[in-house]
Design a protein around this motif. Structure first.
Motif, PDB file in Angstrom:
ATOM      1  N   ALA A 145       6.599   6.538   3.285  1.00  0.00           N
ATOM      2  CA  ALA A 145       7.175   5.198   3.093  1.00  0.00           C
ATOM      3  C   ALA A 145       6.986   4.733   1.661  1.00  0.00           C
ATOM      4  O   ALA A 145       5.944   4.941   1.047  1.00  0.00           O
ATOM      5  CB  ALA A 145       6.526   4.204   4.050  1.00  0.00           C
ATOM      6  N   GLN A 146       8.018   4.090   1.136  1.00  0.00           N
ATOM      7  CA  GLN A 146       7.919   3.466  -0.185  1.00  0.00           C
ATOM      8  C   GLN A 146       7.486   2.000  -0.097  1.00  0.00           C
ATOM      9  O   GLN A 146       6.841   1.470  -1.001  1.00  0.00           O
ATOM     10  CB  GLN A 146       9.270   3.521  -0.917  1.00  0.00           C
ATOM     11  N   VAL A 147       7.863   1.339   1.003  1.00  0.00           N
ATOM     12  CA  VAL A 147       7.636  -0.106   1.142  1.00  0.00           C
ATOM     13  C   VAL A 147       7.070  -0.411   2.522  1.00  0.00           C
ATOM     14  O   VAL A 147       7.486   0.178   3.523  1.00  0.00           O
ATOM     15  CB  VAL A 147       8.957  -0.894   0.948  1.00  0.00           C
ATOM     16  N   VAL A 148       6.130  -1.353   2.573  1.00  0.00           N
ATOM     17  CA  VAL A 148       5.644  -1.892   3.846  1.00  0.00           C
ATOM     18  C   VAL A 148       5.870  -3.396   3.840  1.00  0.00           C
ATOM     19  O   VAL A 148       5.516  -4.087   2.878  1.00  0.00           O
ATOM     20  CB  VAL A 148       4.144  -1.592   4.056  1.00  0.00           C
ATOM     21  N   VAL A 149       6.474  -3.888   4.903  1.00  0.00           N
ATOM     22  CA  VAL A 149       6.706  -5.319   5.086  1.00  0.00           C
ATOM     23  C   VAL A 149       5.817  -5.778   6.237  1.00  0.00           C
ATOM     24  O   VAL A 149       5.944  -5.285   7.359  1.00  0.00           O
ATOM     25  CB  VAL A 149       8.188  -5.605   5.416  1.00  0.00           C
ATOM     26  N   ASP A 150       4.917  -6.715   5.977  1.00  0.00           N
ATOM     27  CA  ASP A 150       3.981  -7.186   7.000  1.00  0.00           C
ATOM     28  C   ASP A 150       4.352  -8.595   7.454  1.00  0.00           C
ATOM     29  O   ASP A 150       4.169  -9.563   6.719  1.00  0.00           O
ATOM     30  CB  ASP A 150       2.550  -7.161   6.452  1.00  0.00           C
ATOM     31  N   HIS A 209       3.980  -3.635  -1.262  1.00  0.00           N
ATOM     32  CA  HIS A 209       3.530  -4.344  -0.057  1.00  0.00           C
ATOM     33  C   HIS A 209       4.145  -5.743  -0.070  1.00  0.00           C
ATOM     34  O   HIS A 209       3.933  -6.516  -1.008  1.00  0.00           O
ATOM     35  CB  HIS A 209       1.999  -4.443  -0.050  1.00  0.00           C
ATOM     36  N   VAL A 210       4.900  -6.062   0.966  1.00  0.00           N
ATOM     37  CA  VAL A 210       5.555  -7.366   1.073  1.00  0.00           C
ATOM     38  C   VAL A 210       4.993  -8.085   2.296  1.00  0.00           C
ATOM     39  O   VAL A 210       5.005  -7.540   3.399  1.00  0.00           O
ATOM     40  CB  VAL A 210       7.088  -7.209   1.217  1.00  0.00           C
ATOM     41  N   ALA A 258      12.113  -6.936   0.014  1.00  0.00           N
ATOM     42  CA  ALA A 258      11.627  -5.593   0.357  1.00  0.00           C
ATOM     43  C   ALA A 258      12.315  -4.504  -0.457  1.00  0.00           C
ATOM     44  O   ALA A 258      11.706  -3.461  -0.747  1.00  0.00           O
ATOM     45  CB  ALA A 258      11.824  -5.330   1.845  1.00  0.00           C
ATOM     46  N   VAL A 259      13.557  -4.716  -0.829  1.00  0.00           N
ATOM     47  CA  VAL A 259      14.286  -3.685  -1.572  1.00  0.00           C
ATOM     48  C   VAL A 259      14.288  -3.957  -3.080  1.00  0.00           C
ATOM     49  O   VAL A 259      14.894  -3.217  -3.855  1.00  0.00           O
ATOM     50  CB  VAL A 259      15.739  -3.550  -1.054  1.00  0.00           C
ATOM     51  N   GLY A 260      13.603  -5.005  -3.496  1.00  0.00           N
ATOM     52  CA  GLY A 260      13.503  -5.332  -4.913  1.00  0.00           C
ATOM     53  C   GLY A 260      12.196  -4.843  -5.504  1.00  0.00           C
ATOM     54  O   GLY A 260      11.348  -4.269  -4.819  1.00  0.00           O
TER      55      GLY A 260
END
Length: 251
Positions: free
Chosen positions: A51-56, A91-92, A173-175
């Motif tokens: 994973a490149q990004v995690v949204v919590d 991390h978002v 998340a995509v920025g």
């Protein structure tokens, strides 16, 4: 891009997952129901692999002060450690506008603790603080009701549709990581007591709302800055009267 959404089966999380998938991203909806538990760490490494990004956007299962603090601190520590191990690049996290201004609110204190853990980590991050969801207004009213009387502060509130919060989270998340905090709120501000009257009238609910400057909002007295965004905030597209018309029709 592979994006893992923690709390991906909830109100906000499921909306974010749908948006990201429609935009072509490989998106994992992670929750205890899908075998990913941030409190125990179960399934985290597997979910975060590649994973490149995690949204919590996970919410605590309780509002009890000690338990909610333990939830956010334990969950966030486990998540950040797993992200560092997996090489996650962003991390978002979702937090709450006013959380640092209302220390008498145990849930808000826990969100501030969560934010501090994120800031102290070495991971690039973005924190989105949202004003209160329009979907939570009924709960706010019920928490302040005594029989047919509802006592609420006349302080300003800036409700935002959950759909608009989800849109903002998906966009962030995509920025690129902000390494700071962004605020988002609805386009309208109302005194809280007035907002409650609008909501109850739309539902043909006859309870009486009384303005009381000392009425507590989940433990805290409010002023006109407590629950509204500052300058440079993102503003959601959904006007409150439109949200209320749609929600009343569904109800």
């Amino acid at each position: 891009m592979k994006i893992v959404v923690i709390g991906g089966s909830g109100l906000i999380g499921s909306n974010i997952v749908t948006r990201l998938r429609l935009n072509g991203h490989e998106t994992v909806a992670a929750s205890p129901g899908t075998g990913v538990n941030t409190l125990t760490g179960k399934g985290l490494a597997e979910a975060l692999a590649g994973a490149q990004v995690v949204v919590d956007v996970a919410g605590a299962p309780t509002f009890e002060d000690k338990a909610v603090m333990e939830f956010f601190q334990t969950s966030t520590r486990n998540l950040l450690a797993a992200e560092a191990e997996a090489g996650v690049e962003h991390h978002v996290a979702l937090s709450i506008v006013g959380s640092d201004r209302l220390p008498d609110n145990g849930y808000f204190r826990a969100k501030v603790a969560q934010e501090n853990l994120i800031k102290a980590s070495k991971l690039p991050y973005t924190i989105l603080r949202s004003t209160q969801f329009a979907e939570f207004i009924e709960g706010i009213i019920n928490s302040s009701a005594d029989g047919d009387t509802v006592r609420l502060s006349p302080a300003l509130i800036q409700p935002i549709a959950a759909d608009d919060v989800s849109a903002a989270m998906a966009d962030l998340a995509v920025g690129a990581p902000v390494n700071g905090t962004v605020e988002v709120g609805g386009p309208d501000r109302f005194p809280l007591d007035e907002l409650a009257r609008k909501f109850l009238a739309a539902r043909d609910d006859k309870r009486q709302v009384i303005a009381d400057v000392h009425a507590r909002y989940f433990g805290s007295e409010l002023d006109d800055r407590s629950l509204v965004t500052g300058e440079h905030a993102r503003i959601g597209a959904t006007r409150f009267h439109n949200w209320l018309s749609r929600s009343s029709a569904r109800g």
